[in-house]
Design a protein around this motif. Structure first.
Motif, PDB file in Angstrom:
ATOM      1  N   VAL A   1     -20.323   2.873  11.471  1.00  0.00           N
ATOM      2  CA  VAL A   1     -19.850   1.917  11.686  1.00  0.00           C
ATOM      3  C   VAL A   1     -19.217   0.836  10.407  1.00  0.00           C
ATOM      4  CG1 VAL A   1     -21.739  -0.418  11.216  1.00  0.00           C
ATOM      5  CG2 VAL A   1     -19.832  -0.325  13.514  1.00  0.00           C
ATOM      6  N   VAL A   2     -17.934   0.421  11.244  1.00  0.00           N
ATOM      7  CA  VAL A   2     -17.231  -0.229  10.458  1.00  0.00           C
ATOM      8  C   VAL A   2     -17.921  -1.780   9.600  1.00  0.00           C
ATOM      9  CG1 VAL A   2     -14.886  -1.745   9.830  1.00  0.00           C
ATOM     10  CG2 VAL A   2     -14.907   1.103  11.141  1.00  0.00           C
ATOM     11  N   ARG A   3     -18.177  -2.412   8.763  1.00  0.00           N
ATOM     12  CA  ARG A   3     -19.097  -3.863   8.555  1.00  0.00           C
ATOM     13  C   ARG A   3     -17.301  -4.584   8.200  1.00  0.00           C
ATOM     14  NH1 ARG A   3     -20.844  -4.040   3.376  1.00  0.00           N
ATOM     15  NH2 ARG A   3     -20.689  -2.220   2.251  1.00  0.00           N
ATOM     16  N   ARG A   4     -17.670  -5.787   8.373  1.00  0.00           N
ATOM     17  CA  ARG A   4     -17.306  -6.992   7.235  1.00  0.00           C
ATOM     18  C   ARG A   4     -17.175  -7.633   6.235  1.00  0.00           C
ATOM     19  NH1 ARG A   4     -14.951  -9.414  12.196  1.00  0.00           N
ATOM     20  NH2 ARG A   4     -16.228  -9.137  14.039  1.00  0.00           N
ATOM     21  N   ALA A   5     -16.626  -5.959   5.306  1.00  0.00           N
ATOM     22  CA  ALA A   5     -16.024  -6.448   3.917  1.00  0.00           C
ATOM     23  C   ALA A   5     -15.025  -5.836   3.171  1.00  0.00           C
ATOM     24  CB  ALA A   5     -17.923  -4.998   3.980  1.00  0.00           C
ATOM     25  N   LEU A   6     -15.132  -6.542   2.925  1.00  0.00           N
ATOM     26  CA  LEU A   6     -13.853  -5.594   1.669  1.00  0.00           C
ATOM     27  C   LEU A   6     -14.029  -4.840   0.852  1.00  0.00           C
ATOM     28  CD1 LEU A   6     -12.669  -9.360   0.192  1.00  0.00           C
ATOM     29  CD2 LEU A   6     -12.295  -7.821   2.351  1.00  0.00           C
ATOM     30  N   ALA A   7     -12.724  -4.048   0.744  1.00  0.00           N
ATOM     31  CA  ALA A   7     -12.815  -2.877   0.205  1.00  0.00           C
ATOM     32  C   ALA A   7     -11.855  -2.734  -0.750  1.00  0.00           C
ATOM     33  CB  ALA A   7     -13.252  -1.422   1.187  1.00  0.00           C
ATOM     34  N   ALA A   8     -11.664  -1.490  -2.180  1.00  0.00           N
ATOM     35  CA  ALA A   8     -10.190  -1.232  -2.253  1.00  0.00           C
ATOM     36  C   ALA A   8      -9.538  -0.615  -1.650  1.00  0.00           C
ATOM     37  CB  ALA A   8     -11.632   0.089  -3.711  1.00  0.00           C
TER      38      ALA A   8
ATOM     39  N   HIS B   1     -12.070  -4.578  -7.452  1.00  0.00           N
ATOM     40  CA  HIS B   1     -10.593  -4.063  -6.658  1.00  0.00           C
ATOM     41  C   HIS B   1     -11.101  -4.297  -4.836  1.00  0.00           C
ATOM     42  CE1 HIS B   1      -9.587  -1.204 -10.001  1.00  0.00           C
ATOM     43  NE2 HIS B   1      -9.024  -2.424 -10.254  1.00  0.00           N
ATOM     44  N   ALA B   2     -12.100  -4.304  -5.088  1.00  0.00           N
ATOM     45  CA  ALA B   2     -12.187  -4.539  -3.225  1.00  0.00           C
ATOM     46  C   ALA B   2     -11.511  -6.378  -2.719  1.00  0.00           C
ATOM     47  CB  ALA B   2     -13.845  -5.100  -3.238  1.00  0.00           C
ATOM     48  N   LEU B   3     -10.205  -6.113  -2.675  1.00  0.00           N
ATOM     49  CA  LEU B   3      -9.194  -6.898  -2.278  1.00  0.00           C
ATOM     50  C   LEU B   3      -8.658  -7.059  -0.688  1.00  0.00           C
ATOM     51  CD1 LEU B   3      -7.398  -6.840  -5.558  1.00  0.00           C
ATOM     52  CD2 LEU B   3      -9.421  -8.699  -4.602  1.00  0.00           C
ATOM     53  N   SER B   4      -9.201  -5.530   0.133  1.00  0.00           N
ATOM     54  CA  SER B   4      -8.940  -6.063   1.240  1.00  0.00           C
ATOM     55  C   SER B   4      -9.234  -4.633   2.454  1.00  0.00           C
ATOM     56  CB  SER B   4      -7.370  -4.994   1.499  1.00  0.00           C
ATOM     57  OG  SER B   4      -7.800  -3.482   1.147  1.00  0.00           O
ATOM     58  N   CYS B   5      -9.288  -5.103   3.438  1.00  0.00           N
ATOM     59  CA  CYS B   5      -9.728  -4.472   5.241  1.00  0.00           C
ATOM     60  C   CYS B   5      -8.423  -3.605   5.968  1.00  0.00           C
ATOM     61  CB  CYS B   5     -10.163  -5.260   5.969  1.00  0.00           C
ATOM     62  SG  CYS B   5     -11.406  -6.203   5.037  1.00  0.00           S
ATOM     63  N   ASP B   6      -8.836  -2.292   6.248  1.00  0.00           N
ATOM     64  CA  ASP B   6      -7.567  -0.915   6.172  1.00  0.00           C
ATOM     65  C   ASP B   6      -7.613  -1.385   7.854  1.00  0.00           C
ATOM     66  OD1 ASP B   6      -5.968   0.996   6.944  1.00  0.00           O
ATOM     67  OD2 ASP B   6      -6.237   2.153   5.710  1.00  0.00           O
ATOM     68  N   ALA B   7      -6.689  -2.047   8.093  1.00  0.00           N
ATOM     69  CA  ALA B   7      -6.061  -2.716   9.192  1.00  0.00           C
ATOM     70  C   ALA B   7      -6.384  -1.747  10.995  1.00  0.00           C
ATOM     71  CB  ALA B   7      -4.629  -3.489   9.659  1.00  0.00           C
ATOM     72  N   ARG B   8      -6.650  -0.149   9.596  1.00  0.00           N
ATOM     73  CA  ARG B   8      -6.968   1.124  11.328  1.00  0.00           C
ATOM     74  C   ARG B   8      -8.694   0.706  11.473  1.00  0.00           C
ATOM     75  NH1 ARG B   8      -4.809   5.589   7.313  1.00  0.00           N
ATOM     76  NH2 ARG B   8      -5.244   4.701   6.030  1.00  0.00           N
ATOM     77  N   TRP B   9      -8.972   0.384  11.153  1.00  0.00           N
ATOM     78  CA  TRP B   9      -9.689   0.156  11.215  1.00  0.00           C
ATOM     79  C   TRP B   9     -10.362  -1.189  11.389  1.00  0.00           C
ATOM     80  CZ3 TRP B   9      -8.278   3.413   8.048  1.00  0.00           C
ATOM     81  CH2 TRP B   9      -8.610   4.995   8.520  1.00  0.00           C
ATOM     82  N   ARG B  10     -11.704  -2.252  12.229  1.00  0.00           N
ATOM     83  CA  ARG B  10     -11.511  -2.467  12.693  1.00  0.00           C
ATOM     84  C   ARG B  10     -13.442  -2.731  12.852  1.00  0.00           C
ATOM     85  NH1 ARG B  10      -8.277  -4.480  17.933  1.00  0.00           N
ATOM     86  NH2 ARG B  10      -8.940  -2.442  18.629  1.00  0.00           N
ATOM     87  N   PRO B  11     -14.117  -4.458  12.690  1.00  0.00           N
ATOM     88  CA  PRO B  11     -14.597  -3.966  12.754  1.00  0.00           C
ATOM     89  C   PRO B  11     -15.773  -3.637  13.971  1.00  0.00           C
ATOM     90  CG  PRO B  11     -14.554  -6.202  11.767  1.00  0.00           C
ATOM     91  CD  PRO B  11     -13.231  -5.627  11.754  1.00  0.00           C
TER      92      PRO B  11
END
Length: 230
Positions: free
Chosen positions: A53-60, A13-23
């Protein structure tokens, strides 16, 4: 050494990154859910400063990948938070004009930052930018985090292609600031392909390393339309 919690969702299910928060955005959290096997320092650090801190990784859907930091350089922990746990978000550019507590201004990282803040016509002033790393964390939380040996980490928004010539000029400018402060200024370009080290792009390499939520990749053009968002 950074370790990572088991995700609170199925891996598929880890397919996306919520665009509201950036690395590199700093998130103030209402709470931090307990993770199995988390290091002891995590709870202590979160009570001291409830930020991640927001990190670079996919999330559900409904989750954001985060990184937590402890008092020691080796204390880094990757995890995920639910959107309901987020109170506010502070992007690096909101910290660009903030100042540390008065007794901390002499730290080299803050000396370098102050020089960048004063120079309103310098090369960096043409960009949207902000401090990250220990400097940014301290400015957001007011919790003493930077040390006398801390570098100044800077994120530079680069949605449009930056020529190698412009990158060289920008790097030279930052190196001059760093030399006067007696530290390193580590600058990262945030491009459509992900995070690129300014020094690598300025070096004119055939390929540079782009740090992306789907993993690092060597690419020739970080602004090529084929690449997705970081």
């Amino acid at each position: 050494m950074q370790v990572c919690a088991a995700p609170p969702f199925a891996a598929e299910h880890a397919l996306s990154c919520d665009a509201r928060w950036r690395p590199h955005d700093l998130l103030r959290l209402h709470r931090l859910r307990q993770f199995d096997g988390e290091p002891e320092w995590v709870r202590v650090s979160f009570e001291r400063a409830p930020y991640a801190v927001v990190r670079r990784a996919l999330a559900a859907d409904g989750f954001v990948a985060i990184g937590l930091r402890g008092a020691e350089r080796s204390q880094r922990y990757g995890a995920w938070v639910h959107l309901d746990d987020i109170e506010t978000a502070v992007p690096p550019e909101e910290l660009a004009q903030r100042s540390p507590l008065a007794e901390r201004t002499a730290f080299p990282a803050f000396t370098a930052l102050a020089a960048l803040q004063r120079d309103t016509t310098g090369t960096l002033s043409e960009f949207v930018w902000g401090p990250t790393g220990s400097t940014g964390f301290e400015l957001a939380t007011q919790a003493p985090t930077a040390t006398l040996s801390s570098d100044l980490d800077v994120l530079i928004r680069a949605p449009e292609k930056l020529s190698h010539h412009a990158a060289i000029q920008l790097l030279s400018y930052l190196q001059a600031i760093a030399q006067r402060a007696g530290i390193r200024v580590d600058a990262q370009l945030e491009t459509p392909a992900g995070g690129i080290a300014l020094a690598e792009w300025a070096a004119g390499k055939a390929r540079v390393m782009a740090r992306h939520a789907r993993g690092p990749q060597l690419i020739a053009d970080p602004w090529a339309p084929a690449h997705g968002d970081a």
